[in-house]
Write an enzyme that holds these catalytic residues in place. Structure first.
Site, PDB file in Angstrom:
ATOM      1  N   ASP A  61      14.020  22.578  -1.568  1.00  0.00           N
ATOM      2  CA  ASP A  61      13.194  21.646  -2.355  1.00  0.00           C
ATOM      3  C   ASP A  61      13.740  21.474  -3.772  1.00  0.00           C
ATOM      4  OD1 ASP A  61      11.108  20.289  -3.635  1.00  0.00           O
ATOM      5  OD2 ASP A  61       9.771  22.029  -3.657  1.00  0.00           O
TER       6      ASP A  61
ATOM      7  N   HIS B 153       6.080  23.086  -7.379  1.00  0.00           N
ATOM      8  CA  HIS B 153       7.476  23.168  -6.958  1.00  0.00           C
ATOM      9  C   HIS B 153       8.265  24.183  -7.772  1.00  0.00           C
ATOM     10  CE1 HIS B 153       7.035  19.567  -4.455  1.00  0.00           C
ATOM     11  NE2 HIS B 153       6.213  19.152  -5.405  1.00  0.00           N
TER      12      HIS B 153
ATOM     13  N   ASP C  89       0.829  -1.208   0.000  1.00  0.00           N
ATOM     14  CA  ASP C  89       0.000   0.000   0.000  1.00  0.00           C
ATOM     15  C   ASP C  89       0.863   1.259   0.000  1.00  0.00           C
ATOM     16  OD1 ASP C  89      -2.186  -1.689   0.215  1.00  0.00           O
ATOM     17  OD2 ASP C  89      -2.077  -1.684   2.404  1.00  0.00           O
TER      18      ASP C  89
ATOM     19  N   ASP D 278       8.502  22.218   0.754  1.00  0.00           N
ATOM     20  CA  ASP D 278       8.178  22.276  -0.671  1.00  0.00           C
ATOM     21  C   ASP D 278       7.750  23.708  -0.927  1.00  0.00           C
ATOM     22  OD1 ASP D 278       8.594  19.604  -0.973  1.00  0.00           O
ATOM     23  OD2 ASP D 278       6.485  19.042  -1.139  1.00  0.00           O
TER      24      ASP D 278
END
Ligand SMILES: [Zn+2]
Length: 560
Positions: A198, A371, A50, A166
């Protein structure tokens, strides 16, 4: 700053060399601060997995030294691992800090895990200052594609560290203020020893798109569509969700939200005021059939082709209410995460076969774009003027591209470190370096309720089973005589179709009997595990010669 002895350790446990699973430790004289705790999606060759979460073995037996966790924003690759890992490090004095929306999303998700300790998360926002042990943190607003995203200005005993979270620079964001460059410049004047920035967009030229531009492109699709619109995106892309709701309202469409995580995120964001809807806009999926197609938007999860998400289930005609049809417009509004390309392709094909149209980000700029890209990354480095630079968040190639950008704007090569998960980075006022020893950072896989119990071995088994199937040989051996009783039983799945392979099976049975008799023939003690190994090896080789396949062979030897 006064001189201090010793190094600050920076230990990335995830997110460096991959997209997702962000988690980083700052350690000073054994006191540890954690930044983010995210998960990532499995790769395509990981059947049944998962999520993948960070490996926190390094923190074992260090509970009392863990001071707290600060979260930058509410994306799952920054908060998603909390329910899977928190028990292992929890103690009553552990401190948690997050912005209101991030906090809301974390706590809402904890509701699904009622047996876990209750988290007491302190709210922080732009300008908040906190002190945790040797660290002083000042939070500052950063634009991204989710509201309430915070960068970190961290005063440490060796100097100031700036963690961008971010980010992108956005002059026209949705439900958010534009980037405050003055504030960033003021932070940059405070002598930054190390910049952690980032890297996700470091390979993209130019400037990221403003959320306003993305909205304009989305609007083109709304203008043209006469049928239903299915808009798929990440459940945590709150800005995109808001844009699609606003456009639906403008074009008089009702919005049905499908997908558990998206529903809960919208619920929280509405309560906290980060998503605004007019009364009556949101409807239940069951009401769709009462409305004309041109009045319907379905907002759902699954733009990455995730097997269990709504979009894939509709595409596979597996959804209880929704089916695609001619005239439907499907918007995949998120960029493809590396590793998901193939499943997204399959998804697109199957939507198209059912007569719906697909808009993907490659055709129009409707993707995440959350981003900073090259020009923005340059600007961030110029504003912060750090002594040392460490690119974070991204595949290895993105980290390298970001290090090149830093060089371009004048950071000396020796002051730039490209590090990966599990490495220990030592920082002091004079130097930055990577230790030879590493901490464990390999994948910890979550499968259903199991966390980490599916390891490399189990995964390899699944891959073999998926590739060449399995072959079980049950042989009954008389303990007294060492002779095989009757004919060995054979069960095969995914290897050959038994009914059409009678010759192969006959030869296999003969070989198994020979192997057993050779091993038991001389009398004396019989080594049963040797017999099993022999069956596995010899039959494996035999199958490969005959079929060029390598099924998993499971010999079962029963003594009677
Ligand atoms: Zn993010």
């Amino acid at each position: 700053m006064k001189k201090v002895k010793g190094n600050l350790k920076i230990i990335p446990l995830g997110g460096l060399g991959e997209v997702g699973r962000n988690m980083m430790l700052l350690e000073w004289q054994e006191k540890i601060l954690i930044c983010d705790m995210g998960f990532r999606m499995p790769e395509e060759d990981m059947p049944g997995i998962d999520y993948i979460v960070p490996n926190i073995n390094y923190l074992r037996d260090k509970q009392k030294n863990i001071l707290g966790i600060v979260f930058t924003h509410g994306h799952y690759d920054h908060i998603g691992a909390v329910p899977y890992l928190i028990e292992k490090i929890w103690h009553p004095n552990l401190e948690f800090y997050a912005s209101p929306l991030t906090r809301g999303i974390i706590l809402k998700r904890q509701d699904d895990f009622p047996n876990l300790p209750k988290l007491n998360i302190t709210e922080v926002k732009d300008g908040s200052r906190i002190k945790i042990g040797p660290f002083k943190i000042e939070f500052f607003r950063q634009n991204h594609n989710i509201p309430d995203n915070l960068g970190l200005f961290i005063e440490t005993p060796v100097g100031n560290i700036l963690h961008t979270s971010d980010f992108k620079f956005d002059p026209n964001p949705v439900n958010d203020l534009p980037t405050n460059f003055q504030k960033l410049r003021n932070l940059g004047k405070r002598k930054i020893l190390l910049l952690l920035s980032d890297s996700t967009g470091a390979e993209e030229e130019g400037h990221s798109l403003s959320e306003k531009t993305i909205e304009k492109n989305l609007e083109e699709i709304f203008k043209k569509s006469t049928g239903r619109i299915f808009a798929a995106t990440f459940a945590s892309l709150i800005n995109r969700i808001q844009q699609i709701i606003s456009l639906s309202e403008k074009y008089r469409r009702k919005v049905a939200i499908e997908g558990y995580s998206m529903k809960t995120n919208v619920e929280i964001s509405k309560i906290l005021g980060y998503i605004k809807t007019k009364k009556g806009t949101l409807i239940n999926a069951k009401e769709i059939k009462n409305l004309p197609d041109s009045k319907i938007t379905v907002l759902c999860t699954g733009a990455q082709g995730e097997g269990s998400a709504v979009l894939m289930r509709v595409a596979q005609k597996d959804h209880p209410i929704l089916r695609f049809k001619h005239g439907d417009m499907v918007i995949l509004s998120s960029s493809v995460i590396p590793g998901n390309e193939r499943t997204v392709q399959i998804l697109k094909d199957s939507i198209l076969r059912q007569g719906a149209k697909v808009f993907h980000y490659k055709m129009m700029d409707i993707h995440a774009g959350g981003h900073a890209q090259k020009e923005e990354l340059k600007e961030m480095i110029k504003i912060m003027r750090p002594k040392f630079f460490l690119p974070i968040h991204g595949q290895y190639s993105m980290l390298v591209a970001h290090s090149e950008i830093a060089k371009e704007v004048g950071i000396p090569e020796k002051n730039i470190i490209v590090a990966e998960n599990g490495q220990i980075i030592n920082l002091n006022q004079k130097m930055i370096s990577i230790e030879k020893t590493m901490v464990p950072s390999n994948y910890v896989m979550v499968d259903g309720l199991g966390i980490g119990d599916v390891g490399e071995v189990v995964l390899r088994d699944r891959q073999i089973l998926a590739k060449d199937g399995m072959f079980v040989i049950v042989v009954v051996v008389d303990k007294q005589t060492g002779k095989v009783r009757g004919s060995p039983d054979i069960i095969s799945r995914g290897f050959v179709y038994l009914r059409e392979s009678k010759g192969l099976l006959r030869d296999t049975r003969k070989k198994v009997i020979e192997i057993v008799h050779r091993a038991t023939g001389s009398g004396g003690a019989v080594n049963w595990s040797y017999i099993k190994d022999e069956i596995r090896n010899k039959i494996g080789q035999f199958f490969f010669n005959k079929t060029q396949r390598r099924p998993m062979i499971l010999p079962v030897v029963i003594e009677v």
